[in-house]
Design a protein around this motif. Sequence first.
Motif, PDB file in Angstrom:
ATOM      1  N   SER A  94       0.892  -1.091  -0.057  1.00  0.00           N
ATOM      2  CA  SER A  94      -0.135   0.133   0.018  1.00  0.00           C
ATOM      3  C   SER A  94       0.784   1.420  -0.115  1.00  0.00           C
ATOM      4  O   SER A  94       0.183   2.211  -0.377  1.00  0.00           O
ATOM      5  N   LYS A  95       2.216   1.327   0.143  1.00  0.00           N
ATOM      6  CA  LYS A  95       2.907   2.288   0.444  1.00  0.00           C
ATOM      7  C   LYS A  95       3.281   2.767  -1.131  1.00  0.00           C
ATOM      8  O   LYS A  95       4.013   3.738  -1.328  1.00  0.00           O
ATOM      9  N   TYR A  96       3.399   1.754  -2.044  1.00  0.00           N
ATOM     10  CA  TYR A  96       4.086   1.945  -3.267  1.00  0.00           C
ATOM     11  C   TYR A  96       2.742   2.334  -4.279  1.00  0.00           C
ATOM     12  O   TYR A  96       2.120   1.407  -4.653  1.00  0.00           O
ATOM     13  N   LYS A 115      13.798   4.526  12.163  1.00  0.00           N
ATOM     14  CA  LYS A 115      13.379   5.316  13.238  1.00  0.00           C
ATOM     15  C   LYS A 115      12.928   4.615  14.577  1.00  0.00           C
ATOM     16  O   LYS A 115      12.401   4.896  15.308  1.00  0.00           O
ATOM     17  N   GLY A 116      12.978   3.286  14.385  1.00  0.00           N
ATOM     18  CA  GLY A 116      12.620   2.337  15.508  1.00  0.00           C
ATOM     19  C   GLY A 116      11.279   1.998  15.658  1.00  0.00           C
ATOM     20  O   GLY A 116      10.900   1.328  16.888  1.00  0.00           O
ATOM     21  N   GLU A 117      10.425   2.098  14.806  1.00  0.00           N
ATOM     22  CA  GLU A 117       9.166   1.630  14.716  1.00  0.00           C
ATOM     23  C   GLU A 117       9.064   0.269  14.538  1.00  0.00           C
ATOM     24  O   GLU A 117       9.636  -0.474  13.568  1.00  0.00           O
ATOM     25  N   ASP A 167      11.443   5.311   7.185  1.00  0.00           N
ATOM     26  CA  ASP A 167      10.397   4.341   7.363  1.00  0.00           C
ATOM     27  C   ASP A 167      10.749   2.933   6.899  1.00  0.00           C
ATOM     28  O   ASP A 167      10.117   2.274   6.926  1.00  0.00           O
ATOM     29  N   ASP A 168      11.937   2.760   6.250  1.00  0.00           N
ATOM     30  CA  ASP A 168      12.425   1.727   5.643  1.00  0.00           C
ATOM     31  C   ASP A 168      12.807   0.712   6.643  1.00  0.00           C
ATOM     32  O   ASP A 168      13.433   1.267   7.812  1.00  0.00           O
ATOM     33  N   PRO A 169      12.615  -0.599   6.513  1.00  0.00           N
ATOM     34  CA  PRO A 169      13.167  -1.587   7.362  1.00  0.00           C
ATOM     35  C   PRO A 169      14.680  -1.443   7.645  1.00  0.00           C
ATOM     36  O   PRO A 169      15.370  -1.527   6.752  1.00  0.00           O
ATOM     37  N   GLU A 170      15.380  -1.493   8.892  1.00  0.00           N
ATOM     38  CA  GLU A 170      16.645  -1.783   9.268  1.00  0.00           C
ATOM     39  C   GLU A 170      16.640  -3.020   9.608  1.00  0.00           C
ATOM     40  O   GLU A 170      17.874  -3.713   9.400  1.00  0.00           O
ATOM     41  N   TYR A 176      12.894  -5.958   0.796  1.00  0.00           N
ATOM     42  CA  TYR A 176      11.390  -5.538   1.052  1.00  0.00           C
ATOM     43  C   TYR A 176      11.235  -4.065   1.763  1.00  0.00           C
ATOM     44  O   TYR A 176      12.290  -3.880   2.410  1.00  0.00           O
ATOM     45  N   LEU A 177      10.353  -3.368   1.292  1.00  0.00           N
ATOM     46  CA  LEU A 177      10.054  -1.952   1.352  1.00  0.00           C
ATOM     47  C   LEU A 177      11.383  -1.261   1.288  1.00  0.00           C
ATOM     48  O   LEU A 177      11.803  -0.555   2.323  1.00  0.00           O
TER      49      LEU A 177
END
Length: 196
Positions: A89-91, A186-188, A166-169, A121-122
């Motif tokens: 849904s983000k793309y 950012k830690g989410e 917002d990208d996965p780390e 991924y993302l």
Amino acid sequence: MKNHIIQFIILATIFSFTSCGLFVKKINFTKEELDFFNVYNTNDVLVFQNLTTKERDTSVIYSKRIYHEYDWLRHDNKVHCVNIDYKNSKYKYPGYQEKSESMFGYCIGENDTKYCISFTYLKSNFKIFNDTETKSTETLTVSKKNFNNVYELVYKRPKFNGGTDDDPEILCWDKKYGIIKYITFKGEIWERVNWD
């Protein structure tokens, strides 16, 4: 004249058999590599929930293809490829239509000896090598599910990368379910919440 046509047909047939790969060894993924690719099927839905905001994000496996590619004239260059695309849904395209992204777009060749699974991924790229260690256990907060032997993968983002926070780390990958959790730069924390 008729003999020349028959000889030509015989030579063309022999050439096509050898160049089509009937007498050439095919390169194949190992069972362990295929286990990673077979986690998902076309139309699988992955729903993730943000632990803080309770916001949800959905990815849908759009297409899945495993195939052999080779040069018809130089059949010594055979490769085995996998391609898994997903929509998230983000793309979106400018007209707000969802677009697909590649999760796996990966090939192995005859001379490839190092085992490595690479996927995206993302917009974050992750790699699993034959010596990558697993966490003994991972427990999700929302669904209270427990997982054993989970890969905790870290994306080492290049310094001049166009990505966002917002990208996965960090991404947690289970061999049976695939992505079960990811943590953004950012830690989410986002956990998978659908298991059917």
